[in-house]
Design an enzyme around this catalytic site. Structure first.
Site, PDB file in Angstrom:
ATOM      1  CG  HIS A  71      -3.758   6.304   3.647  1.00 46.47           C
ATOM      2  ND1 HIS A  71      -3.766   6.798   4.958  1.00 46.47           N
ATOM      3  CD2 HIS A  71      -3.492   4.950   3.759  1.00 46.47           C
ATOM      4  CE1 HIS A  71      -3.253   5.890   5.821  1.00 46.47           C
ATOM      5  NE2 HIS A  71      -2.786   4.790   5.124  1.00 46.47           N
ATOM      6  CG  ASP A  72      -6.581   9.594  -3.274  1.00 46.75           C
ATOM      7  OD1 ASP A  72      -7.639  10.194  -2.778  1.00 46.75           O
ATOM      8  OD2 ASP A  72      -6.192   9.978  -4.491  1.00 46.75           O
ATOM      9  CB  VAL A  75     -10.986   6.995   1.269  1.00 48.67           C
ATOM     10  CG1 VAL A  75     -12.252   7.879   1.806  1.00 48.67           C
ATOM     11  CG2 VAL A  75     -10.317   6.373   2.563  1.00 48.67           C
ATOM     12  N   GLY A  77     -12.312   6.031  -4.016  1.00 45.67           N
ATOM     13  CA  GLY A  77     -11.704   5.816  -5.201  1.00 45.67           C
ATOM     14  C   GLY A  77     -10.419   7.045  -5.410  1.00 45.67           C
ATOM     15  CB  THR A 199       9.840  -3.493   1.405  1.00 46.54           C
ATOM     16  OG1 THR A 199      11.312  -4.136   1.435  1.00 46.54           O
ATOM     17  CG2 THR A 199       9.882  -2.802   0.075  1.00 46.54           C
ATOM     18  CB  THR A 253      17.181  -3.274   2.991  1.00 48.20           C
ATOM     19  OG1 THR A 253      15.888  -3.815   2.751  1.00 48.20           O
ATOM     20  CG2 THR A 253      18.389  -4.132   3.088  1.00 48.20           C
TER      21      THR A 253
END
Length: 334
Positions: A71-72, A75, A77, A199, A253
């Site tokens: 997420h950083d 937005v 960079g 995952t 898993t």
């Protein structure tokens, strides 16, 4: 069942703006593996120690920390902007639609920062902490270890509006997904590879219930959900679901970083619409990559170490740009 995909006009405008910001990024961004070799040589082990301790009481924390790095970087960079709290001059990205009441792990980042500051004060950026935490989180969950490039500095601003439009959504179509990745300089392989981070971890019902009820024009569920998975998810998240209920992103898993995400897609057991789009979109270039990673975990791991570095290279602040925050939640006082 395969489906086609289209891109909405508002999304095109927003993604064009994001792509323009990417093209106008600083060109002096050079990250190196040995950036802290002399100034904070134990930084990687400090990060891993704190996360290992947190993992003992919170099995979700590794997936949460990896998500923060994602997420950083999407937005403006990889500049640590996702960590900034609201202030008179900051509209926090934590309150954006993709992160509101779902992004987590901030207290662990605070602990990592405190541990580093006690050893190497004023040296390691919060943006680099997120990159190192992503590496440690994947490794501690059974995934690959890679050489993390470092030297990012912390941004002075947040961009909640850009977070709302540039971060891939669990409801995104194939066309929206590819456009959002292309806008920050990532390609189709990066899209499939980084989506494999699903995952492990958990998700709130709100992020996938639109697939369960009234998805089609005649009121039916998403036809690309397998019957058993649809039944299981409807039982877990009825129409009046509780906001506290969580579903495993990988029903096989849930706490391991492995390649089961891709075999799940082949069985129509992807949790998010955006996940299943990678396999169920007719003629999508992502399908053979999904098949490859499902058949060969080592190929997925090798690709992941490349793609996560590619993502970590999105528009970093270096040199005299930005700052090294004393507190990851706020910019330094003048």
């Amino acid at each position: 069942m395969a489906r086609s995909s289209t891109l909405s006009s508002p999304t095109v405008v927003a993604l064009f703006a994001a792509a323009l910001l990417f093209l106008l990024r600083p060109l002096n961004a050079e990250l190196t593996a040995d950036f802290y070799a002399k100034t904070c040589p134990d930084v990687s082990s400090i990060v891993q120690t704190v996360i290992h301790e947190a993992l003992e009481s919170d099995p979700r924390i590794t997936a949460s920390l990896l998500r923060l790095h994602f997420h950083d970087c999407f937005v403006q960079g990889c500049d640590g902007s996702i960590l900034l709290d609201n202030s008179p001059t900051i509209k926090s990205e934590k309150d954006s639609a993709p992160s509101f009441k779902s992004a987590r792990g901030f207290c662990v980042v605070d602990k990592i920062k405190a541990a580093i500051e006690s050893t190497c004060p004023g040296t390691v950026s919060c943006a680099d902490i997120l990159a190192l935490a992503a590496n440690a989180s994947v490794y501690l969950s059974g995934g690959p270890y890679w050489t993390v490039l470092l030297g990012r500095r912390d941004g002075l601003t947040a961009n909640q509006g850009l977070a709302n439009t540039s971060i891939p959504s669990p409801f995104d179509s194939y066309a929206n997904l590819t456009s959002k990745f292309f806008a920050v300089g990532l390609d189709i392989t990066d899209l499939v590879t980084l989506s494999g981070a699903h995952t492990f971890g958990r998700a709130h019902c709100k992020s996938f219930t639109p697939r369960l009820y009234n998805f089609t024009a005649d009121g039916g569920p998403d036809p690309t959900l397998s019957p058993w998975y649809l039944t299981a998810l409807q039982k877990l998240c009825p129409p009046n679901f509780s906001s506290s209920v969580l579903a495993d992103l990988d029903p096989t898993t849930p706490n391991l970083f492995d390649n089961h995400y891709y075999s799940n897609l082949q069985k129509n057991d992807g949790l998010f619409q955006s996940d299943q789009e990678l396999y169920s979109t007719a003629g999508a270039a992502t399908v053979p990559i999904v098949n490859s990673f499902s058949a060969d975990q080592s190929a997925f791991f090798k690709s992941f170490t490349r793609s996560i570095v590619n993502m970590g290279n999105i528009s970093p602040l270096t040199g005299s740009n930005g700052e090294i925050r004393c507190n990851c939640r706020k910019v330094n006082e003048s």
